[in-house]
Enzyme design. Structure first.
Site, short mmCIF file in Angstrom:
data_model
loop_
_atom_site.label_atom_id
_atom_site.label_comp_id
_atom_site.label_asym_id
_atom_site.label_seq_id
_atom_site.Cartn_x
_atom_site.Cartn_y
_atom_site.Cartn_z
N SER A 261 0.94 -1.26 -0.02
CA SER A 261 0.19 0.02 -0.03
C SER A 261 0.90 1.33 0.10
O SER A 261 1.68 1.45 -1.02
CB SER A 261 -0.82 0.04 1.19
OG SER A 261 -2.00 0.70 0.98
N ASP A 499 -8.76 -4.01 -6.72
CA ASP A 499 -8.41 -3.47 -5.47
C ASP A 499 -9.19 -2.00 -5.27
O ASP A 499 -9.03 -1.27 -6.30
CB ASP A 499 -6.99 -3.20 -5.36
CG ASP A 499 -6.40 -2.72 -3.93
OD1 ASP A 499 -7.27 -2.27 -3.18
OD2 ASP A 499 -5.15 -2.77 -3.69
N HIS A 529 -7.18 -6.02 -0.60
CA HIS A 529 -5.99 -5.35 -0.59
C HIS A 529 -4.78 -5.89 0.37
O HIS A 529 -4.65 -6.38 1.38
CB HIS A 529 -6.37 -3.97 0.41
CG HIS A 529 -5.34 -2.76 0.12
ND1 HIS A 529 -4.76 -2.52 -0.98
CD2 HIS A 529 -4.90 -2.12 1.34
CE1 HIS A 529 -3.93 -1.35 -0.83
NE2 HIS A 529 -3.97 -1.12 0.73
#
Length: 590
Positions: A261, A499, A529
């Site tokens: 991320s 995502d 995710h």
């Protein structure tokens, strides 16, 4: 990439030019055209900012060289952990043998390398060398956020999915600056967020919006009051500098890094500024690094992504109508959710779960499909007259209030410091009103989360690094002309096609910017995710092969989606008992 000294020379040259421009007062008496006063001020500020960045980069190089020297001395004395003194972890970390902990001292402000220092917490499990594996160095992990701690990461050494990687690598986690015990940042009393329940309208009124504007202003003020002069130093560039020093302190000439991320953006910026110090780099669930999207546009992009994933959850629940009785179509499941929402708006579930807590709980369903069965079962139970499961799942834990506030504070500080944001509420209102018409699920909640950046009390924001040193930059530094930095070794990007938090186009943009040596593994048709670490054997196989051999198996490869979760009732889940839970995953990335 320019060296720190070269950057200083560029900044000095620009500054000297701006100082030769006539002053605004001279324009009244001196004939001939001249730049407008605003242009002069902008040029001066830009040059001064570049000079400060160059000074901080030079400071980071100095600190990294010192750390590398200390690590070399430790290696010569027979120590195997570089310059860091790893010992039993403090009880507060809840990390036990074989995990060991250390602290890394770094400057608060790298432009003053011998000025005030802060301590970053670091965790480690040495390479096991099982099966005769050769040690390949340290693998450093960042789980994203910004605001998340990676201290837990070495625990994965005990999982089957990580056995071969843990045999070859020291697994290293750390808490970035501001997070956990690493010079912790907070912007308000955590107790302020424990007043439950919260009621959030589905469509905010003008009065409600103004209330949230006032709250955003107050939160930004709280950050300034609590952090004081340290507030400007919670940035991605400072996180990159910390990572550079951590690499050196571990005794590694080149960095092996796994970021998820926001951690992908951190890794990409590191790779741009320090390409000669990259060995392996896995970037899971990629942030779009285009400087024009950091961070305001990226956050707008999340809303349609979350809307798709919210649809995916509802479609899954509809396919399992026989188990949950929420409706046989996504639209019918939405109607069931709205009935629950209206009910908790009148009478909070368990006295603690209103519409705000409900929204936060079901946002998790847009991040991770692992939670779909329990969320669907909680809705089903509520509609059948039992609010207990929903209250249990959605009620925030008071004991974690301080950690949640810490994570939010660091998230806010880094994103607000990293780039310019619209300063006028009218811009936010216009953009999000339009967006909410087609993506209502999370648009306003996301906007209000980031709104303190409109009122951020730091005078000078960073300019986002142009990842990959694309045209118009030198070494990724904005605002100058030049070419790409030195070629990167092979890097591996991993992304799920649906995502919501980091939409798939960001992975394509990251690959484009990192160049031909960047490979992309796509989990097709999936949207959870954080793809790596136990969810998809195909993805994990590519990641393991790359970390162990450097082989990326092609420029772009695909994996079939991991299996959807089976419909499991709350009773079934309780009946599974110890030893019958699904295989462990990495903790959620953010």
């Amino acid at each position: 990439m320019l060296t720190p000294l070269a950057r200083c020379a560029v900044a000095a040259a620009v500054l000297s030019l701006t100082l030769c421009i006539p002053s605004p007062h001279a324009h009244a008496t001196t004939p001939g055209p001249g730049p407008a006063p605003d242009a002069v001020r902008t040029a001066v500020r830009g040059a001064a900012s570049a000079a400060r960045t160059a000074a901080a980069d030079a400071g980071a190089e100095l600190v990294a060289r010192r750390a590398a020297k200390a690590a070399g001395a430790a290696a010569g004395a027979g120590a195997g952990a570089g310059a860091l003194d790893f010992r039993s972890c403090p009880a507060v970390e809840e990390l036990f043998s074989p995990v060991r902990c250390a602290t890394l001292r770094v400057p608060l402000d790298y432009a003053r390398p011998d000025g005030p220092q802060i301590s970053l917490t670091v965790s480690r499990v040495p390479a096991t060398r099982h099966g005769g594996a050769a040690r390949q160095g340290a693998l450093v992990y960042n789980p994203g956020g910004p605001g998340a701690s990676g201290m837990f990461f070495p625990l994965v050494s005990g999982l089957p999915e990580w056995e071969r990687i843990g045999a070859a690598y020291d697994l290293v986690g750390y808490a970035p600056r501001g997070v956990g015990r690493s010079a912790p940042l907070s912007c308000e009393d955590p107790a302020a967020r424990t007043k439950r329940p919260t009621q959030v309208p589905a469509e905010p009124s003008a009065a409600y919006k103004q209330r949230r504007v006032a709250e955003a202003r107050a939160y930004a003020r709280g950050c300034a009051e609590r952090a004081g002069a340290a507030l400007p130093y919670y940035t991605t560039l400072d996180n990159v500098r910390d990572l550079h020093v951590l690499r050196a302190a571990l005794g590694e000439e080149k960095l092996s890094f796994f970021g998820a991320s926001y951690g992908t953006y951190l890794g990409a910026v590191y790779a741009t500024l320090h390409p000669d110090h990259v060995r392996r780099m896995v970037l899971d669930s990629a942030v779009d690094p285009d400087p024009r999207r950091i961070w305001y546009v990226n956050n707008l992009d999340q809303s349609p992504g979350f809307e798709r994933r919210w649809y995916d959850f509802r479609a899954w629940a509809a396919r399992h109508h026989a188990a949950y009785r929420l409706g046989a179509t996504p639209e019918a499941v939405q109607a069931s959710y709205e009935r629950v929402r209206e009910a908790v708006a009148r009478t909070p579930a368990g006295g603690a779960v209103g519409t705000g807590e409900l929204q936060a709980a079901f946002l998790q369903a847009a991040y991770y499909d692992d939670v779909w069965p329990e969320r669907a079962a909680a809705l089903s139970a509520f509609l059948a007259g039992d609010p207990g499961p929903l209250a249990e799942q959605a009620r925030p834990d008071p004991e974690s209030a301080a950690a949640r506030e810490n994570a939010r504070a660091v998230y806010t500080a880094v994103l607000c410091n990293d780039a310019s944001w619209p300063a006028q509420w009218e811009t936010w209102d216009r953009d999000n009103t339009e967006l909410a018409r087609r993506a209502p699920f999370e648009t306003w909640a996301n906007a209000f989360l980031n709104l303190p950046c409109a009122y951020w009390p730091v005078g000078e924001r960073q300019q986002p690094v142009a990842v990959g040193g694309m045209p118009g930059t030198v070494g990724g530094l904005p605002g100058t002309a030049g070419a790409r930095p030195a070629a990167l070794p092979r890097t591996l990007i991993v992304a799920a096609e649906r995502d919501g938090a980091t939409p798939y186009p960001g992975a394509l943009e990251l690959q484009r910017r990192l160049g031909t040596e960047a490979a992309l593994v796509t989990e097709e048709g999936a949207g959870s995710h954080g793809v790596v670490g136990g969810r998809n054997d195909c993805v994990d196989g590519h990641v393991e092969r790359y970390l162990l051999t450097g082989d990326t198996s092609g420029w772009r490869v695909t994996c079939a989606p991991h299996p959807e979760p089976a419909p499991v009732s709350l009773d079934d889940r309780a009946a599974r008992g110890p030893g019958k839970v699904p295989r462990a995953l990495l903790p959620p990335v953010v």
